[in-house]
Design a protein around this motif. Structure first.
Motif, PDB file in Angstrom:
ATOM      1  N   ILE A  84       0.849  -1.186   0.000  1.00 51.93           N
ATOM      2  CA  ILE A  84       0.000   0.000   0.000  1.00 51.93           C
ATOM      3  C   ILE A  84       0.889   1.242   0.000  1.00 51.93           C
ATOM      4  O   ILE A  84       1.750   1.387   0.860  1.00 51.93           O
ATOM      5  CB  ILE A  84      -0.916   0.012   1.239  1.00 51.93           C
ATOM      6  N   PHE A  85       0.669   2.135  -0.980  1.00 47.31           N
ATOM      7  CA  PHE A  85       1.406   3.399  -0.980  1.00 47.31           C
ATOM      8  C   PHE A  85       0.500   4.594  -0.739  1.00 47.31           C
ATOM      9  O   PHE A  85       0.975   5.701  -0.492  1.00 47.31           O
ATOM     10  CB  PHE A  85       2.241   3.581  -2.258  1.00 47.31           C
ATOM     11  N   GLN A  86      -0.805   4.379  -0.765  1.00 45.68           N
ATOM     12  CA  GLN A  86      -1.751   5.445  -0.454  1.00 45.68           C
ATOM     13  C   GLN A  86      -3.027   4.822   0.088  1.00 45.68           C
ATOM     14  O   GLN A  86      -3.513   3.824  -0.437  1.00 45.68           O
ATOM     15  CB  GLN A  86      -2.055   6.267  -1.698  1.00 45.68           C
ATOM     16  N   LEU A  87      -3.550   5.436   1.146  1.00 43.01           N
ATOM     17  CA  LEU A  87      -4.775   4.950   1.772  1.00 43.01           C
ATOM     18  C   LEU A  87      -5.612   6.156   2.165  1.00 43.01           C
ATOM     19  O   LEU A  87      -5.128   7.062   2.840  1.00 43.01           O
ATOM     20  CB  LEU A  87      -4.444   4.106   3.009  1.00 43.01           C
ATOM     21  N   ALA A  88      -6.853   6.163   1.718  1.00 43.37           N
ATOM     22  CA  ALA A  88      -7.787   7.229   2.093  1.00 43.37           C
ATOM     23  C   ALA A  88      -9.095   6.588   2.519  1.00 43.37           C
ATOM     24  O   ALA A  88      -9.432   5.484   2.084  1.00 43.37           O
ATOM     25  CB  ALA A  88      -8.020   8.181   0.919  1.00 43.37           C
ATOM     26  N   ASP A  89      -9.813   7.290   3.391  1.00 43.88           N
ATOM     27  CA  ASP A  89     -11.105   6.770   3.821  1.00 43.88           C
ATOM     28  C   ASP A  89     -12.092   7.904   4.028  1.00 43.88           C
ATOM     29  O   ASP A  89     -11.716   9.075   4.051  1.00 43.88           O
ATOM     30  CB  ASP A  89     -10.972   5.928   5.097  1.00 43.88           C
ATOM     31  N   THR A  90     -13.344   7.516   4.135  1.00 46.67           N
ATOM     32  CA  THR A  90     -14.398   8.419   4.575  1.00 46.67           C
ATOM     33  C   THR A  90     -14.891   7.872   5.906  1.00 46.67           C
ATOM     34  O   THR A  90     -14.706   6.680   6.204  1.00 46.67           O
ATOM     35  CB  THR A  90     -15.567   8.480   3.573  1.00 46.67           C
ATOM     36  N   ARG A  91     -15.503   8.735   6.697  1.00 39.04           N
ATOM     37  CA  ARG A  91     -16.012   8.296   7.994  1.00 39.04           C
ATOM     38  C   ARG A  91     -17.328   8.985   8.271  1.00 39.04           C
ATOM     39  O   ARG A  91     -17.449  10.189   8.114  1.00 39.04           O
ATOM     40  CB  ARG A  91     -15.025   8.648   9.111  1.00 39.04           C
ATOM     41  N   ARG A  92     -18.294   8.176   8.688  1.00 40.82           N
ATOM     42  CA  ARG A  92     -19.582   8.738   9.083  1.00 40.82           C
ATOM     43  C   ARG A  92     -20.229   7.816  10.111  1.00 40.82           C
ATOM     44  O   ARG A  92     -19.901   6.634  10.192  1.00 40.82           O
ATOM     45  CB  ARG A  92     -20.486   8.951   7.871  1.00 40.82           C
ATOM     46  N   ARG A  93     -21.145   8.371  10.873  1.00 35.86           N
ATOM     47  CA  ARG A  93     -21.856   7.596  11.892  1.00 35.86           C
ATOM     48  C   ARG A  93     -23.295   7.310  11.484  1.00 35.86           C
ATOM     49  O   ARG A  93     -23.956   6.476  12.079  1.00 35.86           O
ATOM     50  CB  ARG A  93     -21.832   8.336  13.215  1.00 35.86           C
ATOM     51  N   ASN A  94     -23.775   8.015  10.468  1.00 31.26           N
ATOM     52  CA  ASN A  94     -25.158   7.865  10.018  1.00 31.26           C
ATOM     53  C   ASN A  94     -25.192   7.333   8.593  1.00 31.26           C
ATOM     54  O   ASN A  94     -24.189   7.370   7.884  1.00 31.26           O
ATOM     55  CB  ASN A  94     -25.876   9.217  10.089  1.00 31.26           C
ATOM     56  N   ASN A  95     -26.358   6.880   8.199  1.00 31.58           N
ATOM     57  CA  ASN A  95     -26.568   6.368   6.839  1.00 31.58           C
ATOM     58  C   ASN A  95     -25.616   5.217   6.504  1.00 31.58           C
ATOM     59  O   ASN A  95     -25.102   5.129   5.399  1.00 31.58           O
ATOM     60  CB  ASN A  95     -26.436   7.491   5.804  1.00 31.58           C
ATOM     61  N   CYS A  96     -25.401   4.357   7.462  1.00 30.73           N
ATOM     62  CA  CYS A  96     -24.542   3.191   7.266  1.00 30.73           C
ATOM     63  C   CYS A  96     -25.408   1.985   6.913  1.00 30.73           C
ATOM     64  O   CYS A  96     -26.327   1.644   7.678  1.00 30.73           O
ATOM     65  CB  CYS A  96     -23.743   2.898   8.533  1.00 30.73           C
ATOM     66  N   VAL A  97     -25.135   1.375   5.799  1.00 30.66           N
ATOM     67  CA  VAL A  97     -25.847   0.163   5.391  1.00 30.66           C
ATOM     68  C   VAL A  97     -24.862  -0.993   5.559  1.00 30.66           C
ATOM     69  O   VAL A  97     -24.046  -1.259   4.681  1.00 30.66           O
ATOM     70  CB  VAL A  97     -26.360   0.272   3.937  1.00 30.66           C
ATOM     71  N   ILE A  98     -24.959  -1.633   6.707  1.00 32.09           N
ATOM     72  CA  ILE A  98     -24.012  -2.682   7.083  1.00 32.09           C
ATOM     73  C   ILE A  98     -24.699  -4.029   6.917  1.00 32.09           C
ATOM     74  O   ILE A  98     -25.820  -4.219   7.401  1.00 32.09           O
ATOM     75  CB  ILE A  98     -23.555  -2.488   8.541  1.00 32.09           C
ATOM     76  N   PRO A  99     -24.047  -4.976   6.248  1.00 32.98           N
ATOM     77  CA  PRO A  99     -24.664  -6.297   6.069  1.00 32.98           C
ATOM     78  C   PRO A  99     -25.048  -6.931   7.408  1.00 32.98           C
ATOM     79  O   PRO A  99     -24.353  -6.773   8.417  1.00 32.98           O
ATOM     80  CB  PRO A  99     -23.565  -7.111   5.368  1.00 32.98           C
ATOM     81  N   ASP A 100     -26.151  -7.647   7.396  1.00 33.06           N
ATOM     82  CA  ASP A 100     -26.652  -8.301   8.614  1.00 33.06           C
ATOM     83  C   ASP A 100     -25.607  -9.212   9.249  1.00 33.06           C
ATOM     84  O   ASP A 100     -25.480  -9.255  10.480  1.00 33.06           O
ATOM     85  CB  ASP A 100     -27.916  -9.109   8.317  1.00 33.06           C
ATOM     86  N   ALA A 101     -24.856  -9.939   8.437  1.00 35.73           N
ATOM     87  CA  ALA A 101     -23.857 -10.869   8.978  1.00 35.73           C
ATOM     88  C   ALA A 101     -22.822 -10.133   9.825  1.00 35.73           C
ATOM     89  O   ALA A 101     -22.366 -10.652  10.851  1.00 35.73           O
ATOM     90  CB  ALA A 101     -23.171 -11.629   7.842  1.00 35.73           C
ATOM     91  N   ILE A 102     -22.475  -8.937   9.426  1.00 32.42           N
ATOM     92  CA  ILE A 102     -21.508  -8.148  10.205  1.00 32.42           C
ATOM     93  C   ILE A 102     -22.177  -7.602  11.455  1.00 32.42           C
ATOM     94  O   ILE A 102     -21.631  -7.698  12.557  1.00 32.42           O
ATOM     95  CB  ILE A 102     -20.906  -7.025   9.338  1.00 32.42           C
TER      96      ILE A 102
END
Length: 162
Positions: free
Chosen positions: A139-157
């Motif tokens: 990995i030479f570059q890593l970017a992310d977004t972060r939020r606490r709302n509007n998260c659609v997380i699979p049921d298994a997780i």
């Protein structure tokens, strides 16, 4: 002559696909190993997945709601945070991994949900750029977004953290 070219393409295209599939799996494994290392507080395992000069960023909103890229800190800061033992493990669960490769450059994108112990913290997307150095994807570059709302997380997780 066109017949011969077509025949060669048909003969060798499966081998190109096999090589690309192996690289895609290798890129996915780097990402999975990153989050395994994070979960296990194993900064040594994580360190070998990055080039030393990696750039990290978080895309966030400023006071006016505009998206801005914020410096994500140094690799050493990241490794220190990962290597710090804590009572609640850090879990970054990922899904929808998409990998694109051209030669020695790979781009990977995935959705994620971040948990501290069993407690949900935030979700977003991770975007990775990797380079193939001496046969190894790093990995030479890593970017992310972060939020606490509007998260659609699979049921298994979600069920894993109940």
């Amino acid at each position: 002559m066109k017949f011969v070219q077509c025949l060669l393409i048909l003969i060798f295209s499966p081998f190109v696909s096999i090589g690309q599939d192996a690289d895609k799996i290798a890129v996915e494994n780097v990402i999975v190993d990153l989050f395994k290392g994070m979960y296990n507080s194993d900064s040594a395992q994580v360190r070998k997945l990055f080039v030393p000069s990696v750039k990290m960023a978080t895309i966030a909103a400023d006071a006016q709601g505009n998206s801005v890229a914020k410096d994500g800190g140094s690799l050493m800061d990241f490794l220190t945070a990962i290597g710090t033992k804590r009572p609640d493990k850090l879990s970054e669960e990922i899904w929808n991994i998409k990998v694109n490769i051209d030669g020695g450059l790979a781009q990977a994108w995935c959705d994620y949900a971040f948990y501290v112990g069993k407690k949900f913290s935030h979700c977003g997307a991770d975007a990775f750029h990797l380079v193939k150095e001496n046969g190894q994807w790093k990995i030479f570059q890593l970017a992310d977004t972060r939020r606490r709302n509007n998260c659609v997380i699979p049921d298994a997780i979600q069920n894993k953290f109940k």
